[in-house]
Design an enzyme around this catalytic site. Structure first.
Site, short mmCIF file in Angstrom:
data_model
loop_
_atom_site.label_atom_id
_atom_site.label_comp_id
_atom_site.label_asym_id
_atom_site.label_seq_id
_atom_site.Cartn_x
_atom_site.Cartn_y
_atom_site.Cartn_z
N ASP A 7 0.86 -1.18 0.00
CA ASP A 7 0.00 0.00 0.00
C ASP A 7 0.90 1.24 0.00
OD1 ASP A 7 -2.18 1.64 0.09
OD2 ASP A 7 -2.75 1.16 2.14
N ASP A 43 -2.76 2.50 -6.14
CA ASP A 43 -1.76 2.57 -5.07
C ASP A 43 -1.69 1.35 -4.17
OD1 ASP A 43 -4.22 3.00 -3.91
OD2 ASP A 43 -3.54 4.59 -2.57
N GLU A 44 -2.34 0.24 -4.52
CA GLU A 44 -2.23 -0.94 -3.67
C GLU A 44 -2.45 -2.21 -4.49
OE1 GLU A 44 -5.35 -1.63 -0.76
OE2 GLU A 44 -6.62 -0.14 -1.73
#
Length: 361
Positions: free
Chosen positions: A16, A111-112
């Site tokens: 993350d 983003d993860e």
């Protein structure tokens, strides 16, 4: 008589990125470093916070909060508009680093992502060392920090990645899981939202131990099929596999205006801009589309969609303008418009479609 050895636990990593959009802006613009920063819309209009730097989070500013509220909480906050093309490019670079470790990568957003590293022998076979390698490579290649969670299933890996943020790592082993889950507040379980948490609190369920004490029958009676899921996660069970190839059902882009629009020409400009962005995403994902949908949201927050499907795929953003104009002309216009969006669907990987023969060459 020989007995079969039980299978080894899976090794799942959840990566993350830390305040991703805001961190990219602070990386690219040194004057923003160390400052309370919000990536989002207009604080004097309807804008919302897309990302908040850690410097502004100490004031209680969070994603999805109105920009107006963010400024009330932190008058010194700096607002910048999102640069999604940049974020997508950085996200792709990060994804390529992950693929250097394993092909079993499931992106959840820009983003993860989850990584299944079960059975890998690199880095001494240690998922913790693998997670730290990914984090170090991301920092070296992008200048950005990432946090990681390591565990034997997706749920626990995702929870773990949030424990030591920013720029940290946490590991939940099978031996640690029961004690960890027991003290975990209900709100921290991935998959339990605010409304469900309120219902659970009303039942006297405040943490994992309380949830574990409830029978599956009672939870199913109260929550339907989701009740079985809640029962499983209370016992640390999550059999969901890391899906390395997600099927895209649609690709789209939309924008909310700072002021409601009524002018047809201005609205068409905005529709074309969303169309260009959506088609660009199609190309990057190497997909082609046969259906286009126009979404309109009015000043009173009611919304309407209109779609059209072609027998041949859209071959350019410009080829969609004709159909968007026709769909727009069919939209009722009693009220001003606050949002427009364009979505492509009926998607097929471009590689699966043979190029059409040109019989006139």
């Amino acid at each position: 008589m020989t007995t079969s050895k039980p299978p080894s636990p899976r090794k799942i990593i959840h990566i993350d990125m830390d305040a991703f959009y805001a961190s990219v802006e602070q990386r690219d613009f040194p004057e923003l470093r160390g400052k309370p920063l919000v990536v989002g819309g207009d604080p004097s209009g309807r804008g919302v916070v897309a990302a908040a730097s850690y410097e502004v989070r100490q004031f209680g500013v969070r994603s999805a909060m109105s920009c107006y509220e963010a400024r009330k909480r932190c008058p010194e906050v700096i607002f910048v508009r999102p640069r999604f093309d940049v974020y997508r490019a950085v996200s792709n670079d990060i994804r390529q680093i992950m693929y250097r470790l394993t092909p079993h990568v499931e992106p959840l957003s820009l983003d993860e992502a989850y990584l299944d590293v079960t059975g890998l022998q690199v880095h001494q076979g240690s998922a913790t060392l693998m997670a730290n390698w990914v984090r170090a490579e991301i920092l070296a290649h992008t200048g950005l920090t990432a946090s990681a969670g390591v565990s034997f299933n997706k749920m626990l890996a995702k929870i773990a990645s949030d424990i030591n943020k920013p720029n940290g790592i946490a590991v939940i082993t099978p031996a640690d899981a029961e004690a960890f889950i027991s003290t975990l507040p209900i709100e921290r379980f991935h998959g339990i939202g605010k409304a469900t948490a309120q219902r659970l609190h009303a039942m006297g369920i405040n943490n994992g131990a309380d949830l574990r004490s409830m029978s599956a029958t009672v939870l199913v009676q109260e929550f339907g099929k989701r009740g079985q899921f809640y029962h499983d996660i209370a016992h640390g069970r999550d059999e969901r596999a890391v899906k390395s190839e997600r099927t895209h059902k649609s690709v789209g882009s939309e924008t909310t205006f700072t002021e409601n629009l009524n002018d047809d020409d201005a609205l068409r400009v905005q529709i074309y801009e969303q169309n260009e962005d959506a088609f660009s995403q199609l190309q990057k994902k190497q997909l082609i589309a046969y259906t286009i949908t126009l979404k309109i949201k009015y000043a009173d927050f009611t919304q309407i969609t209109r779609s059209h499907t072609l027998s041949t795929a859209f071959d350019s953003a410009e080829s969609a303008h004709y159909w968007l104009d026709k769909l727009f002309s069919d939209i009722p216009r009693q009220l001003p418009i606050r949002l427009v969006g364009v979505t492509f669907s009926s998607l097929v990987p471009a590689a699966q479609v043979l190029p059409q023969l040109n019989l006139f060459e």
